[in-house]
Design a protein around this motif. Structure first.
Motif, mmCIF file in Angstrom:
data_model
loop_
_atom_site.group_PDB
_atom_site.id
_atom_site.type_symbol
_atom_site.label_atom_id
_atom_site.label_comp_id
_atom_site.label_asym_id
_atom_site.label_seq_id
_atom_site.Cartn_x
_atom_site.Cartn_y
_atom_site.Cartn_z
ATOM 1 N N ALA A 69 1.037 -1.189 -0.062
ATOM 2 C CA ALA A 69 0.022 -0.080 -0.051
ATOM 3 C C ALA A 69 0.867 1.346 -0.056
ATOM 4 O O ALA A 69 1.854 1.227 0.807
ATOM 5 N N PRO A 70 0.484 2.230 -0.980
ATOM 6 C CA PRO A 70 1.246 3.391 -0.901
ATOM 7 C C PRO A 70 1.250 4.174 0.521
ATOM 8 O O PRO A 70 0.149 4.412 1.061
ATOM 9 N N THR A 71 2.448 4.848 0.942
ATOM 10 C CA THR A 71 2.315 5.578 2.429
ATOM 11 C C THR A 71 2.358 6.832 1.656
ATOM 12 O O THR A 71 2.857 7.283 0.844
ATOM 13 N N PRO A 72 1.941 7.927 2.660
ATOM 14 C CA PRO A 72 2.009 9.146 2.556
ATOM 15 C C PRO A 72 3.290 9.701 1.981
ATOM 16 O O PRO A 72 4.417 9.230 2.387
ATOM 17 N N TYR A 74 -0.540 21.248 6.251
ATOM 18 C CA TYR A 74 -0.448 20.455 7.450
ATOM 19 C C TYR A 74 -0.154 19.217 7.156
ATOM 20 O O TYR A 74 -1.073 18.400 6.769
ATOM 21 N N ILE A 75 1.102 18.809 7.540
ATOM 22 C CA ILE A 75 1.395 17.515 7.067
ATOM 23 C C ILE A 75 1.490 16.762 8.624
ATOM 24 O O ILE A 75 2.507 16.783 9.113
ATOM 25 N N PHE A 76 0.393 15.979 8.794
ATOM 26 C CA PHE A 76 0.505 15.209 10.088
ATOM 27 C C PHE A 76 1.257 13.947 9.989
ATOM 28 O O PHE A 76 1.468 13.322 8.882
ATOM 29 N N ALA A 87 -7.092 15.310 3.347
ATOM 30 C CA ALA A 87 -6.682 13.879 2.552
ATOM 31 C C ALA A 87 -5.767 13.447 3.675
ATOM 32 O O ALA A 87 -4.546 13.741 3.622
ATOM 33 N N SER A 88 -6.328 12.626 4.707
ATOM 34 C CA SER A 88 -5.317 12.145 5.865
ATOM 35 C C SER A 88 -4.222 11.463 5.121
ATOM 36 O O SER A 88 -4.348 10.823 4.105
ATOM 37 N N PRO A 89 -3.142 11.910 5.931
ATOM 38 C CA PRO A 89 -2.724 12.745 7.073
ATOM 39 C C PRO A 89 -2.596 14.206 6.682
ATOM 40 O O PRO A 89 -1.744 14.825 7.541
ATOM 41 N N TYR A 90 -3.037 14.708 5.569
ATOM 42 C CA TYR A 90 -2.846 16.229 5.327
ATOM 43 C C TYR A 90 -4.028 17.014 5.348
ATOM 44 O O TYR A 90 -5.237 16.435 5.231
ATOM 45 N N VAL A 91 -4.234 18.419 5.531
ATOM 46 C CA VAL A 91 -4.804 19.065 5.459
ATOM 47 C C VAL A 91 -4.358 20.378 4.753
ATOM 48 O O VAL A 91 -3.352 21.079 4.853
ATOM 49 N N SER A 129 -4.673 14.227 -2.762
ATOM 50 C CA SER A 129 -5.027 12.903 -2.428
ATOM 51 C C SER A 129 -4.051 11.952 -3.051
ATOM 52 O O SER A 129 -3.749 10.793 -2.730
ATOM 53 N N GLY A 130 -3.408 12.279 -4.046
ATOM 54 C CA GLY A 130 -2.258 11.516 -4.551
ATOM 55 C C GLY A 130 -0.976 11.439 -3.978
ATOM 56 O O GLY A 130 -0.696 10.298 -3.733
ATOM 57 N N ALA A 131 -0.696 12.422 -3.003
ATOM 58 C CA ALA A 131 0.386 12.497 -2.038
ATOM 59 C C ALA A 131 -0.031 11.514 -0.798
ATOM 60 O O ALA A 131 0.802 11.039 -0.159
ATOM 61 N N ALA A 132 -1.294 11.398 -0.656
ATOM 62 C CA ALA A 132 -1.688 10.949 0.704
ATOM 63 C C ALA A 132 -1.722 9.372 0.747
ATOM 64 O O ALA A 132 -1.591 8.719 1.913
#
Length: 162
Positions: free
Chosen positions: A39-42, A97-99, A131-135, A155-158
Motif C-alpha cells: 500500500a502506498p504511504t503518504p 499541515y502534514i501530520f 486527505a489524511s494525513p494532510y490538510v 489525494s495523490g500524495a496521501a
C-alpha cells in the motif's frame, strides 16, 4: 591391481543449464511470496509540491513552520506557500499541515479550523481540503479548477492515509 577411479567432474557446459534453471526457479518463487504491491504511504512535501505543479499550479514563497497562527504544535507540521494557476489568477496563501499519521490527523484536525480563524478575514470564504494525513487550508474563495487541482495533488500524495 585395479586402477583408481577418476573423480567425475562436470564440464561447465553441462552446469550452465542447471544453474539457469535454479535461477529461474528462485525468481519465480520470489514472485509468489507477494501477489500485490504494498500500500502506498503518504509522501513528503516535495511530492506534494511536484503534484501541485503537475496539476498546473504555480507555487512561491514557501515557508516551513508557518501555521498561520501561534499554535506551536501546528507549526511543527505546517508549510505555507502562495499558489495560483488554472482559474485562480490571484495568488492565495495556502497552509499545508502534514501530520505524522492518521491518528495525529484525527487528533489535531480541529485545531486547524481554530487556527484558520486568525488568518481568515471572512469565515464564509475559508477553504480547506482534507486527505489524511494532510490538510490544506487558506482564505478563499478558491476557483473551482484550482480547488480540484489541490484536491487531486493532496489525494495523490496521501497514499493510504498513514
Amino acid at each position: 591391481m585395479f586402477p583408481s577411479p577418476r573423480p567425475v567432474v562436470a564440464s561447465p557446459r553441462l552446469l550452465r543449464p542447471f544453474a539457469a534453471l535454479v535461477c529461474i526457479l528462485t525468481l519465480v518463487g520470489c514472485g509468489t511470496i507477494t501477489t500485490s504491491a504494498p500500500a502506498p504511504t503518504p509522501a513528503g512535501f516535495q511530492v506534494i509540491a511536484g503534484l501541485l505543479r503537475q496539476g498546473g499550479l504555480t507555487i512561491d514563497h514557501i515557508v516551513s513552520g508557518d501555521a498561520g497562527c501561534d499554535d506551536h504544535t501546528l507549526a511543527q507540521t505546517a508549510i505555507a506557500l502562495d499558489a495560483s494557476g488554472l482559474d485562480q489568477a490571484t495568488p492565495t496563501r495556502l497552509y499545508i499541515y502534514i501530520f505524522k499519521n492518521g491518528d495525529s490527523f484525527t487528533r489535531l484536525r480541529q485545531t486547524v479550523d481554530a487556527c484558520a480563524k486568525t488568518y481568515t478575514t471572512n469565515p464564509e470564504d475559508f477553504e480547506s481540503i482534507d486527505a489524511s494525513p494532510y490538510v490544506v487550508a487558506g482564505p478563499g474563495p478558491w476557483a473551482a479548477g484550482f480547488k480540484a487541482a489541490v484536491r487531486v495533488a493532496l489525494s495523490g500524495a496521501a497514499g493510504t492515509g498513514g
